[in-house]
Design a protein around this motif. Structure first.
Motif, PDB file in Angstrom:
ATOM      1  N   HIS A 121       0.833  -1.210   0.000  1.00  0.00           N
ATOM      2  CA  HIS A 121       0.000   0.000   0.000  1.00  0.00           C
ATOM      3  C   HIS A 121       0.864   1.255   0.000  1.00  0.00           C
ATOM      4  N   GLY A 122       1.811   1.308  -0.918  1.00  0.00           N
ATOM      5  CA  GLY A 122       2.764   2.415  -0.935  1.00  0.00           C
ATOM      6  C   GLY A 122       2.117   3.774  -1.086  1.00  0.00           C
ATOM      7  N   GLN A 123       1.137   3.904  -1.992  1.00  0.00           N
ATOM      8  CA  GLN A 123       0.495   5.206  -2.204  1.00  0.00           C
ATOM      9  C   GLN A 123      -0.281   5.643  -0.964  1.00  0.00           C
ATOM     10  N   ARG A 124      -1.076   4.724  -0.410  1.00  0.00           N
ATOM     11  CA  ARG A 124      -1.870   5.047   0.772  1.00  0.00           C
ATOM     12  C   ARG A 124      -0.965   5.399   1.955  1.00  0.00           C
ATOM     13  N   ASP A 125       0.090   4.622   2.139  1.00  0.00           N
ATOM     14  CA  ASP A 125       0.994   4.878   3.258  1.00  0.00           C
ATOM     15  C   ASP A 125       1.663   6.241   3.117  1.00  0.00           C
ATOM     16  N   ALA A 126       2.046   6.595   1.888  1.00  0.00           N
ATOM     17  CA  ALA A 126       2.678   7.899   1.657  1.00  0.00           C
ATOM     18  C   ALA A 126       1.697   9.029   1.933  1.00  0.00           C
ATOM     19  N   ALA A 127       0.448   8.875   1.449  1.00  0.00           N
ATOM     20  CA  ALA A 127      -0.559   9.912   1.675  1.00  0.00           C
ATOM     21  C   ALA A 127      -0.881  10.052   3.158  1.00  0.00           C
ATOM     22  N   ASP A 128      -1.023   8.919   3.851  1.00  0.00           N
ATOM     23  CA  ASP A 128      -1.328   8.962   5.282  1.00  0.00           C
ATOM     24  C   ASP A 128      -0.193   9.599   6.083  1.00  0.00           C
ATOM     25  N   TYR A 129       1.026   9.419   5.627  1.00  0.00           N
ATOM     26  CA  TYR A 129       2.186   9.982   6.325  1.00  0.00           C
ATOM     27  C   TYR A 129       2.268  11.496   6.141  1.00  0.00           C
TER      28      TYR A 129
END
Length: 226
Positions: A121-129
């Motif tokens: 979930h690279g995109q989601r993790d980046a956005a959440d960060y």
């Protein structure tokens, strides 16, 4: 001779379609010999069949171990005489034996700027960060997930609060450009790996037009046709 490929997918296969399109346009010097999916309902299989590409379904849950699954996939690839393996949204970790069979001949695309945000979930993790820059990475595959030497990366601004889905959509446009380019460099034998560093040998080609992508940074630069 075109580089013969086996492409492994688990889902929609949009990066597979990007490869097919560039091959049909005559800018990617490759031939897809086989598409393998670990899920029978993967839409990537439909994309392959529409284009007359042989397919193979190998369901991972049908095998007692990861090694048994990998050996079945490897047998299918060898039967179709593919020289390189492309992971286009393939959501399985491959065993060391499989990786070594295609040492520096296996590429993966990851929707984040590695080594940040590896995993599914690279995109989601980046956005959440709350990152302000995100993107995607093409890398050689080694025995560790999302770890191998980086071939090319592309970056876009990340907007506060836009969420993983919106960020993923913008990153996907870049994936469809940099992945075929990396495969072309592999086909041309222009990727030289020194420890963790991948050097691209030069070629006299004009740069690609990136005006349709908006604000972005791609390194190494894309070449005409990609």
């Amino acid at each position: 001779m075109p580089l013969s490929l086996a492409v492994l997918v688990s889902g929609g296969g949009s990066n597979l379609q990007a490869l097919i399109d560039r091959i049909e346009q005559g800018v990617l010097d490759a031939e897809i010999k086989l598409v393998v999916a670990n899920k029978p309902d993967a839409y990537g299989l439909i994309r392959a069949r529409k284009n007359g590409i042989p397919t193979k379904v190998v369901v991972h849950s049908d095998f007692p171990s990861r090694g048994d699954f990998d050996r079945e996939v490897l047998r299918a690839i060898e039967a179709h005489q593919a020289e390189a393996v492309i992971l286009a949204g393939f959501m399985r970790i491959l065993s060391p034996g499989f990786v070594q069979a295609f040492h520096r001949r296996m590429l993966n695309i990851h929707p984040a700027l590695l080594p940040s945000f590896p995993g599914a979930h690279g995109q989601r993790d980046a956005a959440d960060y709350g990152v302000r820059i995100s993107g995607c990475t093409v890398h050689f595959v080694d025995e560790i997930m999302d770890h191998g030497p980086v071939v090319i990366q592309a970056a876009v601004p990340a907007e506060p609060g836009e969420g993983g889905d919106a960020l993923a959509a913008r990153i996907l446009k870049l994936e469809h450009r940099i992945f075929p380019q990396a495969v072309q460099w592999l086909a041309e034998g222009r990727l030289i790996t020194e420890d963790r560093h991948v050097r691209l040998t030069p070629a006299k080609r004009p740069p690609a037009d990136l005006s349709d992508l908006g604000v972005c940074l791609v390194n190494p630069p894309l070449e005409q046709g990609f």
